[in-house]
Design a protein around this motif. Structure first.
Motif, PDB file in Angstrom:
ATOM      1  N   ARG A  43       0.553  -1.642   0.007  1.00 52.60           N
ATOM      2  CA  ARG A  43      -0.244   0.154   0.284  1.00 52.60           C
ATOM      3  C   ARG A  43       0.883   1.411   0.071  1.00 52.60           C
ATOM      4  O   ARG A  43       0.548   2.343   0.712  1.00 52.60           O
ATOM      5  N   GLY A  44       2.159   0.679  -0.721  1.00 52.46           N
ATOM      6  CA  GLY A  44       2.402   2.614  -0.718  1.00 52.46           C
ATOM      7  C   GLY A  44       3.787   2.270  -0.175  1.00 52.46           C
ATOM      8  O   GLY A  44       4.160   3.741  -0.447  1.00 52.46           O
ATOM      9  N   LYS A  45       4.047   1.790   0.922  1.00 49.15           N
ATOM     10  CA  LYS A  45       4.974   1.764   1.125  1.00 49.15           C
ATOM     11  C   LYS A  45       5.969   0.559   1.194  1.00 49.15           C
ATOM     12  O   LYS A  45       5.836  -0.817   1.042  1.00 49.15           O
ATOM     13  N   ILE A  63       6.401 -10.482   3.962  1.00 49.72           N
ATOM     14  CA  ILE A  63       6.039  -9.558   3.478  1.00 49.72           C
ATOM     15  C   ILE A  63       4.081  -9.123   4.681  1.00 49.72           C
ATOM     16  O   ILE A  63       4.224  -8.337   5.315  1.00 49.72           O
ATOM     17  N   GLN A  64       3.834 -10.077   4.466  1.00 48.30           N
ATOM     18  CA  GLN A  64       2.586 -10.001   5.156  1.00 48.30           C
ATOM     19  C   GLN A  64       2.771 -10.879   6.644  1.00 48.30           C
ATOM     20  O   GLN A  64       2.261  -9.996   8.152  1.00 48.30           O
ATOM     21  N   LYS A  65       3.905 -10.906   7.418  1.00 53.55           N
ATOM     22  CA  LYS A  65       4.410 -11.017   8.744  1.00 53.55           C
ATOM     23  C   LYS A  65       4.687  -9.403   8.717  1.00 53.55           C
ATOM     24  O   LYS A  65       4.413  -8.515   9.980  1.00 53.55           O
ATOM     25  N   ASN A  66       5.666  -8.928   8.094  1.00 51.02           N
ATOM     26  CA  ASN A  66       5.956  -7.283   8.332  1.00 51.02           C
ATOM     27  C   ASN A  66       4.892  -6.972   8.317  1.00 51.02           C
ATOM     28  O   ASN A  66       4.764  -5.668   9.225  1.00 51.02           O
ATOM     29  N   VAL A  67       4.225  -6.520   7.867  1.00 52.82           N
ATOM     30  CA  VAL A  67       2.132  -5.574   8.095  1.00 52.82           C
ATOM     31  C   VAL A  67       1.233  -6.076   8.801  1.00 52.82           C
ATOM     32  O   VAL A  67       0.372  -5.428   8.603  1.00 52.82           O
TER      33      VAL A  67
END
Length: 454
Positions: free
Chosen positions: A82-84, A91-95
């Motif tokens: 989402r732009g960041k 990535i799923q865990k990071n967000v």
């Protein structure tokens, strides 16, 4: 007389049948196997002798150089959420999002071309890789293969069995195939994320599960899912050369975490020759202590990640997995790419210390390999076409203090990986010939004839 003859024949037939049955019983009841290494509550026994293990591991020890391929839904997200910036394959865990949200963001962006696997195989062949390992399922739980255990796979979503495309493409070029498989699964509704609180798990997925029937922790159900998917991988794709587990931590390890003893025994039954790392057990890939020893009940080799042990792991099989940039999965924000010289010297160091180098590519959403990564692989291949005899099939040689070296399989030659210009050479270095004849070439190698009387 005819009656007596019939009786005698009947008696003879019955006797022969009994003997046959007795012989069959004896042949169907083999002597119990005696373990070479006894099992225990957390480990399956090892029945393989040292000679049998050496024969099975021979090709892997000779190969030296493999390609690691991290490809999945995260590849389409390209490190952005989402732009960041949000990392790579994690990535799923990071967000900290749930699987439903993650997949809806990722599905439209993941579009592997029809010839993606062919592109990888062509690059691996040009680079001189002798084997390749593909992520069949990463921690996010999305399977690249056709799995009857879930609809969260490439076949159901995209009508493609990407694992079959991979095995077909690489085998057609004579490159051995391996499967990376994560025992962690953020997507499965029954996966037990509480066994080790420090082991990664998205907080959004916890919220998605709370209070919803069918989403309760049921470790036995998840283990059935895990074993069934591994069975599919080792049954439906022909001979598999490598099984690369990832990964364990704390109590999420071995018997408690993954029913590792039964999992290993199943793999040995289905693919007796497969080579496995030791990451079904905690810290199997992150050990930096040179005194660590491999427990053969845990797997066939150590798997140090993003580092090369200072002295290797003596009398132990090991393989260093490395990235060219910073991430495993593709990220458009990636940087700090290693030079071809750096990677070649890592390959030399692994070779000289008795290990392998598994070098990663993180393809983009369409399956293409970023050019700056592909260029490094091609440069390694060009170097190997000149210097391959110093790498493939060799073993460590420690006769020249201060320089990395290998020796030929027949023991007649040593290969000295000459250090950068200006670095002192070993004092006892004898004369020899530069492979390819150019001392100014990238990472030159000196071939030296050894005294066979010593």
């Amino acid at each position: 007389m005819k009656s007596l003859a019939r009786i005698s024949a009947a008696v003879l037939a019955a006797s022969l049948l009994a003997l046959s049955a007795s012989a069959g019983t004896r042949s169907e009841t083999p002597a119990p196997r005696v373990p070479v290494i006894a099992g225990d509550a957390d480990h399956a026994p090892v029945f393989e002798t040292r000679a049998e293990r050496d024969a099975r591991m021979r090709w892997w020890r000779d190969a030296k150089f493999g390609m690691f391929i991290h490809f999945g839904l995260y590849s389409g997200l390209a490190g952005e959420w989402r732009g960041k910036y949000a990392g790579g394959e994690w990535i799923q865990k990071n967000v900290e999002t749930d699987t439903e949200t993650y997949r809806e963001e990722a599905f439209p962006r993941f579009a592997p071309s029809a010839d993606a696997a062919e592109q990888w195989a062509a690059l691996a062949q040009e680079a001189g890789c002798r084997y390749a390992v593909l992520t069949t399922k990463h921690h996010d739980g999305f399977a690249l293969f056709d799995s009857a255990q879930t609809d969260y796979d490439a076949q159901d979503r995209f009508g493609r069995d990407l694992v079959r495309e991979f095995t077909d493409a690489f085998r057609s070029r004579g490159i051995r195939v391996g499967f990376y498989h994560s025992v962690i699964d953020w997507s499965h509704p029954n996966y037990d994320y509480t066994i080790c609180p420090q082991l990664c798990y998205p907080s959004g997925q916890i919220a998605w599960r709370e209070g919803v029937p069918g989403r309760e922790i049921d470790h036995a159900a998840y283990l059935r899912h895990l074993k069934n998917q591994v069975r599919e991988l080792l049954t439906n794709y022909g001979k598999i050369d490598v099984l690369w587990w990832d990964y364990s931590q704390g109590a999420a390890s071995g018997k408690r975490g993954w029913d590792a003893p039964a999992l290993i025994e199943m793999c040995r039954e289905l693919q007796p020759d497969v080579v496995m790392n030791n990451r079904l057990y905690a810290y199997g890939g992150f050990d930096t202590n040179a005194n660590v020893r491999l427990d053969l009940r845990c797997g066939d080799h150590m798997a140090p990640e993003k580092h090369i042990p200072a002295h290797g792991y003596p009398d132990t099989d090991w393989e260093s997995c490395m990235t060219v940039g910073r991430h495993w999965g593709y990220s458009k924000f990636d940087g700090d790419f290693k030079s071809a010289e750096t990677v070649i010297r890592q390959l030399e160091e692994c070779t000289a210390k008795g290990g392998n180098l598994l070098l990663n590519v993180g393809p983009k959403a369409d399956g293409s390999v970023p050019e700056n990564v592909a260029a490094v692989f091609r440069a390694v291949g060009a170097w190997l076409r000149v210097n391959g005899e110093a790498v493939y099939g060799t073993r460590p040689y420690y006769g020249f203090e201060g320089a990395f070296a290998s020796r030929s399989a027949d023991g007649k030659f040593a290969y000295v990986f000459l250090p950068p210009a200006g670095t002192p050479l070993p004092e006892n270095l004898p004369e020899g010939e530069i492979l390819g004849g150019d001392p100014n070439a990238l990472c030159p190698v000196l071939k030296v004839k050894l005294d066979e009387t010593k």
